[in-house]
Design a protein around this motif. Structure first.
Motif, PDB file in Angstrom:
ATOM      1  N   ASP A   1      -3.173  -3.720 -13.479  1.00  0.00           N
ATOM      2  CA  ASP A   1      -2.542  -4.798 -12.711  1.00  0.00           C
ATOM      3  C   ASP A   1      -2.736  -4.666 -11.211  1.00  0.00           C
ATOM      4  OD1 ASP A   1      -1.524  -5.718 -15.209  1.00  0.00           O
ATOM      5  OD2 ASP A   1       0.119  -4.298 -15.046  1.00  0.00           O
ATOM      6  N   THR A   2      -3.817  -4.033 -10.779  1.00  0.00           N
ATOM      7  CA  THR A   2      -4.136  -3.946  -9.355  1.00  0.00           C
ATOM      8  C   THR A   2      -5.633  -3.751  -9.170  1.00  0.00           C
ATOM      9  OG1 THR A   2      -3.702  -2.812  -7.257  1.00  0.00           O
ATOM     10  CG2 THR A   2      -3.720  -1.451  -9.239  1.00  0.00           C
ATOM     11  N   VAL A   3      -6.138  -4.290  -8.069  1.00  0.00           N
ATOM     12  CA  VAL A   3      -7.547  -4.106  -7.707  1.00  0.00           C
ATOM     13  C   VAL A   3      -7.655  -3.439  -6.335  1.00  0.00           C
ATOM     14  CG1 VAL A   3      -8.411  -5.997  -9.127  1.00  0.00           C
ATOM     15  CG2 VAL A   3      -7.603  -6.479  -6.803  1.00  0.00           C
ATOM     16  N   ALA A   4      -6.552  -2.857  -5.873  1.00  0.00           N
ATOM     17  CA  ALA A   4      -6.473  -2.347  -4.506  1.00  0.00           C
ATOM     18  C   ALA A   4      -7.415  -1.175  -4.245  1.00  0.00           C
ATOM     19  CB  ALA A   4      -5.041  -1.938  -4.191  1.00  0.00           C
TER      20      ALA A   4
ATOM     21  N   GLY B   1      -3.313   6.822 -12.423  1.00  0.00           N
ATOM     22  CA  GLY B   1      -4.163   8.002 -12.395  1.00  0.00           C
ATOM     23  C   GLY B   1      -3.728   8.950 -11.288  1.00  0.00           C
ATOM     24  N   ILE B   2      -4.308  10.138 -11.260  1.00  0.00           N
ATOM     25  CA  ILE B   2      -3.897  11.120 -10.240  1.00  0.00           C
ATOM     26  C   ILE B   2      -4.985  11.393  -9.213  1.00  0.00           C
ATOM     27  CG2 ILE B   2      -2.268  12.232 -11.819  1.00  0.00           C
ATOM     28  CD1 ILE B   2      -4.268  14.549 -12.089  1.00  0.00           C
ATOM     29  N   TYR B   3      -6.165  10.761  -9.369  1.00  0.00           N
ATOM     30  CA  TYR B   3      -7.239  10.940  -8.403  1.00  0.00           C
ATOM     31  C   TYR B   3      -7.489   9.646  -7.637  1.00  0.00           C
ATOM     32  CZ  TYR B   3      -8.257  15.215 -10.997  1.00  0.00           C
ATOM     33  OH  TYR B   3      -8.157  16.436 -11.601  1.00  0.00           O
ATOM     34  N   LYS B   4      -7.784   9.779  -6.358  1.00  0.00           N
ATOM     35  CA  LYS B   4      -8.113   8.616  -5.543  1.00  0.00           C
ATOM     36  C   LYS B   4      -9.483   8.079  -5.947  1.00  0.00           C
ATOM     37  CE  LYS B   4      -5.297   9.940  -1.566  1.00  0.00           C
ATOM     38  NZ  LYS B   4      -4.382   8.792  -1.729  1.00  0.00           N
ATOM     39  N   PRO B   5      -9.758   6.796  -5.684  1.00  0.00           N
ATOM     40  CA  PRO B   5     -11.042   6.215  -6.101  1.00  0.00           C
ATOM     41  C   PRO B   5     -12.256   7.010  -5.629  1.00  0.00           C
ATOM     42  CG  PRO B   5      -9.553   4.476  -5.440  1.00  0.00           C
ATOM     43  CD  PRO B   5      -8.861   5.768  -5.115  1.00  0.00           C
TER      44      PRO B   5
ATOM     45  N   ILE C   1     -11.661   3.692 -16.182  1.00  0.00           N
ATOM     46  CA  ILE C   1     -11.130   4.806 -15.393  1.00  0.00           C
ATOM     47  C   ILE C   1      -9.976   4.301 -14.524  1.00  0.00           C
ATOM     48  CG2 ILE C   1     -11.671   6.450 -13.546  1.00  0.00           C
ATOM     49  CD1 ILE C   1     -14.544   6.493 -14.585  1.00  0.00           C
ATOM     50  N   HIS C   2      -8.966   5.153 -14.340  1.00  0.00           N
ATOM     51  CA  HIS C   2      -7.789   4.794 -13.533  1.00  0.00           C
ATOM     52  C   HIS C   2      -7.640   5.719 -12.330  1.00  0.00           C
ATOM     53  CE1 HIS C   2      -6.242   1.912 -16.478  1.00  0.00           C
ATOM     54  NE2 HIS C   2      -6.679   2.768 -17.393  1.00  0.00           N
ATOM     55  N   SER C   3      -7.144   5.159 -11.240  1.00  0.00           N
ATOM     56  CA  SER C   3      -6.960   5.923 -10.008  1.00  0.00           C
ATOM     57  C   SER C   3      -5.484   5.975  -9.612  1.00  0.00           C
ATOM     58  CB  SER C   3      -7.767   5.282  -8.873  1.00  0.00           C
ATOM     59  OG  SER C   3      -7.098   4.127  -8.365  1.00  0.00           O
ATOM     60  N   THR C   4      -5.234   6.563  -8.447  1.00  0.00           N
ATOM     61  CA  THR C   4      -3.867   6.622  -7.917  1.00  0.00           C
ATOM     62  C   THR C   4      -3.305   5.242  -7.594  1.00  0.00           C
ATOM     63  OG1 THR C   4      -4.841   7.008  -5.727  1.00  0.00           O
ATOM     64  CG2 THR C   4      -4.051   8.938  -6.937  1.00  0.00           C
ATOM     65  N   TYR C   5      -4.164   4.230  -7.583  1.00  0.00           N
ATOM     66  CA  TYR C   5      -3.665   2.878  -7.318  1.00  0.00           C
ATOM     67  C   TYR C   5      -2.912   2.307  -8.508  1.00  0.00           C
ATOM     68  CZ  TYR C   5      -5.834   2.627  -2.772  1.00  0.00           C
ATOM     69  OH  TYR C   5      -6.147   2.855  -1.447  1.00  0.00           O
TER      70      TYR C   5
ATOM     71  N   ALA D   1     -13.683   2.566  -3.925  1.00  0.00           N
ATOM     72  CA  ALA D   1     -14.616   3.065  -4.930  1.00  0.00           C
ATOM     73  C   ALA D   1     -16.032   2.551  -4.678  1.00  0.00           C
ATOM     74  CB  ALA D   1     -14.148   2.652  -6.324  1.00  0.00           C
ATOM     75  N   LEU D   2     -16.156   1.299  -4.293  1.00  0.00           N
ATOM     76  CA  LEU D   2     -17.477   0.726  -4.016  1.00  0.00           C
ATOM     77  C   LEU D   2     -18.146   1.445  -2.848  1.00  0.00           C
ATOM     78  CD1 LEU D   2     -16.685  -3.085  -4.383  1.00  0.00           C
ATOM     79  CD2 LEU D   2     -18.193  -1.751  -5.864  1.00  0.00           C
ATOM     80  N   GLU D   3     -17.376   1.700  -1.796  1.00  0.00           N
ATOM     81  CA  GLU D   3     -17.928   2.395  -0.634  1.00  0.00           C
ATOM     82  C   GLU D   3     -18.372   3.808  -1.001  1.00  0.00           C
ATOM     83  OE1 GLU D   3     -16.613   3.695   3.926  1.00  0.00           O
ATOM     84  OE2 GLU D   3     -15.310   2.411   2.717  1.00  0.00           O
ATOM     85  N   ALA D   4     -17.534   4.502  -1.775  1.00  0.00           N
ATOM     86  CA  ALA D   4     -17.891   5.855  -2.199  1.00  0.00           C
ATOM     87  C   ALA D   4     -19.111   5.833  -3.113  1.00  0.00           C
ATOM     88  CB  ALA D   4     -16.708   6.500  -2.911  1.00  0.00           C
TER      89      ALA D   4
END
Length: 280
Positions: free
Chosen positions: A38-41, A13-17, A6-10, A46-49
């Motif tokens: 190429d990012t883990v930002a 993607g268009i959704y935040k984690p 899955i991909h996020s806005t980081y 995502a872990l907190e959510a």
């Protein structure tokens, strides 16, 4: 069910984690992997959510890799130490090069727009769509918002592809070694993007297994049931883990988290097997 891609806005993607985790919970997914390019930002968010939504989040990354004559091979790293400073520095350098490429692409597009008597787009417009790694989909979103393209595919076909610039890739050996150093598990994403010829795929995956590849994304949007069955047999023969994911970005029509184009139903046992490998 699970979704390990899955991909996020980081990245693109268009959704935040946190939004992705909420969507996963609503769909009844027990485990997801945030695997941005190429990012883990976005992983900590995502872990907190995930803790509040009772969704297990596996830290992951998707690296753009070159192997032999194959460019833009995608390598997933699961269960990595996403806070490793050396890795973060490498990704930051990589993102700087991505940004420079993006600016060059925008310059090329603006030449085309000038010929079409249209107003130029700006880097600032595009980068506003990115929370982390900047890429071509962010430029495409600007083109769609401006009305220069009817959708993302149209933006790519009319502007991004003809105005493209060379992309930098991680060498495969370096990428495999880095994932291993991070304590992670290296998995080849959507293998049929390399080739749809089975003999070619078997040769490539066999070579990669010899270099340290540990898994294959057997279940993905680029494969039909017959191709997934072939990849599953190949993975078993080579002693590789089988994984699966939708490669969800939120921008592709007809692709849903967890189910892809409707053909995916990835069992939780695959996530369990992946974690068992991690603990060996």
């Amino acid at each position: 069910m699970i979704d390990l891609h899955i991909h996020s806005t980081y990245s693109d993607g268009i959704y935040k984690p946190a939004e992705l985790v909420a969507m996963a919970a609503a769909k009844g997914l027990k485990t997801i992997a945030l695997a941005d390019h190429d990012t883990v930002a976005g992983i900590d968010e995502a872990l907190e959510a995930g803790q509040s939504r009772n969704v297990e989040v596996i830290p992951a990354v998707e690296l753009s890799v070159q192997f032999d004559t194959y460019q833009d091979v995608h390598l997933l790293g699961y269960l990595i130490d996403h806070r490793d400073r050396i890795f973060l520095d490498k990704l930051a350098e990589f993102r700087t090069i991505r940004d420079q490429r993006g600016q060059a692409i925008i310059a090329n597009i603006n030449v085309k727009l000038q010929h079409e008597k249209k107003e130029a787009i700006t880097y600032d417009e595009a980068v506003n769509f990115a929370d982390g790694a900047f890429g071509r989909p962010h430029i495409a979103r600007v083109l769609v918002n401006r009305g220069y393209a009817k959708d993302m595919q149209d933006a790519f076909e009319r502007y991004l592809i003809p105005c493209d610039e060379p992309k930098r890739y991680f060498p495969m050996d370096e990428a495999l070694a880095e994932i291993r150093r991070l304590g992670g598990i290296a998995v080849l994403a959507h293998p049929t993007s390399i080739s749809e010829e089975r003999k070619v795929l078997a040769t490539v995956i066999g070579k990669l297994a010899g270099k340290g590849l540990q898994g294959v994304e057997v279940y993905n949007n680029m494969c039909n049931a017959d191709e997934s069955a072939f990849l599953a047999r190949l993975a078993e023969d080579l002693g590789l883990a089988a994984t699966g994911g939708s490669d969800f970005h939120g921008i592709e029509g007809g692709i849903e988290m967890g189910s892809g184009r409707g053909q995916l139903a990835i069992p939780h046992t695959l996530a369990t097997a992946l974690k068992n490998m991690h603990h060996l």
